[in-house]
Write an enzyme that holds these catalytic residues in place. Structure first.
Site, PDB file in Angstrom:
ATOM      1  N   LYS A  54       0.599  -1.121  -0.391  1.00  0.00           N
ATOM      2  CA  LYS A  54       0.500  -0.162  -0.013  1.00  0.00           C
ATOM      3  C   LYS A  54       0.932   1.746   0.141  1.00  0.00           C
ATOM      4  CE  LYS A  54      -3.882  -2.172   2.040  1.00  0.00           C
ATOM      5  NZ  LYS A  54      -4.331  -2.778   3.437  1.00  0.00           N
ATOM      6  N   GLN A  98      -4.777  -1.101  10.055  1.00  0.00           N
ATOM      7  CA  GLN A  98      -4.200  -2.253   8.719  1.00  0.00           C
ATOM      8  C   GLN A  98      -4.704  -3.292  10.225  1.00  0.00           C
ATOM      9  OE1 GLN A  98      -3.102  -3.684   6.170  1.00  0.00           O
ATOM     10  NE2 GLN A  98      -4.113  -5.523   6.225  1.00  0.00           N
ATOM     11  N   ASP A 121     -10.680   2.543   4.164  1.00  0.00           N
ATOM     12  CA  ASP A 121     -11.537   1.423   4.085  1.00  0.00           C
ATOM     13  C   ASP A 121     -12.741   0.722   4.466  1.00  0.00           C
ATOM     14  OD1 ASP A 121      -9.970  -0.829   4.654  1.00  0.00           O
ATOM     15  OD2 ASP A 121      -9.182  -1.022   6.239  1.00  0.00           O
TER      16      ASP A 121
END
Ligand code: NDP
Length: 297
Positions: A54, A98, A121
């Site tokens: 990422k 994450q 997200d």
């Protein structure tokens, strides 16, 4: 009949080129550089590799990119302080923590602490609610990637019967909402669904997001259907020598060999849905930056 294979990489590359060009335009015309902050707690190897990718891909697209790597024993209040700092940082437009977090941390509280406008997200309840309400939302990257692949394969989806197997907040539910917004007739199936094979056979579009290797058999698929396999499952190799050596490979939730004979089109695993996820994260970061700057998204 052999199904057309829906390769994710070429579609992802096209989208990446569009995002990169738009980032360059924003920087030139508006002096605005979309910024992504990724937070990793602990040293889980899979998470480390996702976070690395990422960071690298956001930099390659011309974005500002920061990765915060915190030790596994980080306390909840420290993590919440970092999230608050990132919420307040004008150079950061997207924040991704994450998951999964180490067990002693409260994931829901951390996700809730992220500014919904920076929640790239798409996991904050505000974004889940905006999606259901048909309002501009940031939506989870894998579901968005599935829709891009479906549109690239089928064009207009209006009126098609879609069955989504799986109802998680991360995958199943947002995909179902996106399909509904695209005017599909949507059924959401799950572990309590009766006669799942018969439900699946009604699908013009079958999305598998279960996490059970090769669960969906060829005779569950309507001839000519489009199959999107989100599953990522690690299994031993079929080859006994490799299996004995403890080697594993990744397979989807659909029995690919059987499905190839029945479906009209199908995503392979790996190299189907997978390549779309990070590029959709970049797209979400771009969208978030434009909205925060008051530019059209
Ligand atoms: P979850 O475990 O959160 O959800 C699984 C869903 O499958 C649940 O809704 C569950 O039903 C349902 N389910 C489980 N067993 C059955 C069954 N026998 N019959 C019907 N439904 C069943 O998983 P995720 O949604 O997070 O992920 C799903 C898969 O997608 C995983 O393989 C994951 O690795 C993969 N994934 C891939 C990504 C990518 O980039 N390609 C990104 C994210 C996930 P119930 O709710 O009733 O328990």
């Amino acid at each position: 009949m052999t199904a057309r294979i829906i390769e994710g990489a070429p579609v992802a590359e096209r989208l990446r080129a569009e995002v990169t060009a738009e980032v360059a335009r924003l920087r030139a015309d508006h002096d605005l550089q979309p910024g992504l902050a990724v937070v990793l707690v602990g040293d889980d190897p899979a998470s480390q590799s996702y976070v690395k990718s990422k960071g690298e891909q956001s930099l390659a697209a011309g974005m500002h990119s920061v990765t915060h790597r915190l030790p596994a024993d980080t306390q909840q209040d420290e993590l919440l302080r970092l999230v608050a700092d990132l919420n307040a940082d004008p150079l950061i437009h997207g924040i991704l923590v994450q998951l999964p977090l180490p067990k002693h941390l409260d994931e829901k509280a951390v996700v809730s602490a992220i500014d919904p406008d920076k929640d790239v997200d798409g996991l904050h309840v505000i974004n889940a609610g905006r999606l259901v309400a048909g309002l501009p939302a940031l939506t989870a990257c894998t579901p968005v990637g599935c829709m891009v692949l479906l549109r690239a394969t089928l064009g207009d989806l209006a009126g098609l019967n879609a069955v989504v197997v799986g109802r998680s907040l991360l995958v199943g539910k947002p995909i179902a909402q996106l399909l509904l917004a695209a005017d599909c007739t949507v059924t959401i199936a799950h572990s309590k669904t009766r006669d799942l094979p018969a439900v699946c056979r009604t699908a013009d579009i079958l999305v598998a997001a279960v996490g059970r290797p090769r669960m969906i058999r060829g005779d569950w698929i309507k001839p000519g259907a489009t199959v999107i396999d989100v599953g990522i499952n690690r299994v031993p190799f079929d080859n006994p020598e490799k299996a004995a050596a403890g080697k594993t490979k990744i397979v989807g939730d659909v029995n690919y060999k059987e499905a190839l004979e029945v479906a009209g089109a199908i995503t392979p695993v790996p190299k189907g849905v997978g390549p779309m996820t990070v590029v959709c994260l970049l797209q979400n970061t771009l969208t978030a930056a434009k909205r925060q700057a008051g530019l059209e998204a």
